[in-house]
Design a protein around this motif. Structure first.
Motif, short mmCIF file in Angstrom:
data_model
loop_
_atom_site.label_atom_id
_atom_site.label_comp_id
_atom_site.label_asym_id
_atom_site.label_seq_id
_atom_site.Cartn_x
_atom_site.Cartn_y
_atom_site.Cartn_z
N SER A 37 0.84 -1.19 0.00
CA SER A 37 0.00 0.00 0.00
C SER A 37 0.87 1.24 0.00
O SER A 37 2.05 1.20 0.38
CB SER A 37 -0.93 0.02 1.22
OG SER A 37 -0.17 0.02 2.42
N ASP B 259 -7.52 1.50 2.73
CA ASP B 259 -7.40 0.38 3.67
C ASP B 259 -7.98 0.71 5.04
O ASP B 259 -7.59 0.11 6.05
CB ASP B 259 -5.92 0.00 3.82
CG ASP B 259 -5.33 -0.57 2.54
OD1 ASP B 259 -6.10 -1.03 1.68
OD2 ASP B 259 -4.09 -0.56 2.40
N ASP C 211 -3.39 4.58 4.11
CA ASP C 211 -2.81 3.63 3.18
C ASP C 211 -3.86 3.25 2.14
O ASP C 211 -5.03 3.06 2.46
CB ASP C 211 -2.35 2.37 3.91
CG ASP C 211 -1.12 2.59 4.76
OD1 ASP C 211 -0.53 3.69 4.68
OD2 ASP C 211 -0.75 1.68 5.51
N HIS D 276 -4.29 0.61 -1.45
CA HIS D 276 -3.69 -0.44 -2.27
C HIS D 276 -4.08 -0.26 -3.73
O HIS D 276 -4.99 0.49 -4.07
CB HIS D 276 -4.07 -1.83 -1.77
CG HIS D 276 -5.54 -2.12 -1.82
ND1 HIS D 276 -6.41 -1.84 -0.77
CD2 HIS D 276 -6.32 -2.68 -2.79
CE1 HIS D 276 -7.63 -2.21 -1.08
NE2 HIS D 276 -7.61 -2.73 -2.31
#
Length: 287
Positions: free
Chosen positions: A127, A154, A247, A249
């Motif tokens: 991430s 996230d 974070d 991804h």
């Protein structure tokens, strides 16, 4: 894995940079905060037919239970190397194909899915919190295709509170247009906030570097180092719920059909491949 809904139309923000802006020092790519070297990269230098590394990549599968992936899409995502594999020449190739009639792949419709493709993610593995993500890729074009390079948050929330950054989407019947969009709690689907830029030729004719710089309270989209849109909290609708200080991804996929691109027709060429040269994360995150 949460579903996302691709926008039917984009809400272009007044005051965004004009498409095809002149390259000046302010427009050229600069190293992300903290480092000018990637803290994670995928170069896809494996043997022909090799799957991408499971240490970094997840493969999502299906269609019926995912209800057309939230967009009435027609592809069944597989973990078959025929849909996602390295080519032995330094690339990952994600391929959308017509499904064999006898495959009977479960679809959200009453019929079976007529296409197969792949959707790869780095969820729970890699991430980016702050910095830059670059993906050098060649995108397929054609009516009914929607290749995408994008990110999800996230933070454990349901979409759209999860937050989404679309680094690059190419609607197949707009082969020279690249869309970059952000989605959040009160700005999603057709109200997603973003802009677009125009390529010099169709997206399937050459590799381009699609990138996003993710800085504190600022996200900037670029293609080949030329910035075309910057989003800051003041451009959000009230209550300006900015959800990107987290974070996020990466996802790579080629969708077929659905609300935005419509269905393929006889002019659409299959197989249709998105070829990825590399993925690089600069700055801070998790890998």
């Amino acid at each position: 894995m949460k579903h996302r809904v691709r926008p039917a139309a984009l809400m272009l923000v007044v005051g965004a940079l004009l498409t095809g802006c002149v390259s000046t020092p302010a427009d050229t790519r600069r190293p992300a905060p903290d480092s000018d070297r990637p803290f994670w990269q995928a170069e896809f230098d494996g043997a022909a037919g090799a799957r991408p590394s499971a240490a970094y990549w997840n493969t999502e599968i299906g269609n019926r239970d995912e209800q057309g992936w939230g967009n009435n899409e027609l592809q069944y995502y597989t973990d078959d190397a025929a849909n996602a594999a390295q080519d032995g020449s330094g690339h990952l190739v994600i391929t959308a194909k017509r499904a064999p009639e006898e495959a009977e792949l479960p679809c959200y419709t009453e019929d079976f899915c007529p296409f197969t493709s792949a959707r790869l993610t780095t969820a729970q593995k890699v991430s980016l919190r702050r910095g830059r993500v670059e993906v050098r890729a060649k995108m397929p074009t054609g009516k009914g295709l929607l290749p995408a390079i994008w990110m999800l948050g996230d933070n454990g929330e349901q979409w759209p509170r999860q937050g989404e950054i679309d680094i690059s989407e190419v609607v197949g019947n707009e082969p020279r247009t690249v869309y970059g969009t952000a989605h959040g709690p009160t700005y999603y689907n057709e109200n997603g906030i973003g802009d677009s830029t125009t390529l010099p030729a169709d997206a399937d004719q050459a590799f381009h570097t699609y990138a996003v710089e993710k800085e504190p309270h600022r996200i900037t989209w670029s293609v080949d180092g030329k910035r075309y849109f910057t989003l800051t909290p003041d451009k959000l609708p009230a209550p300006r719920d900015w959800v990107f200080e987290q974070d996020m991804h990466l996802l790579l996929n080629v969708a077929v059909g659905g609300d935005w691109p419509g269905s393929p027709d006889n002019s659409t060429r299959f197989p249709a491949a998105m070829t990825i040269d590399y993925v690089r994360f600069y700055g801070t995150g998790h890998s």
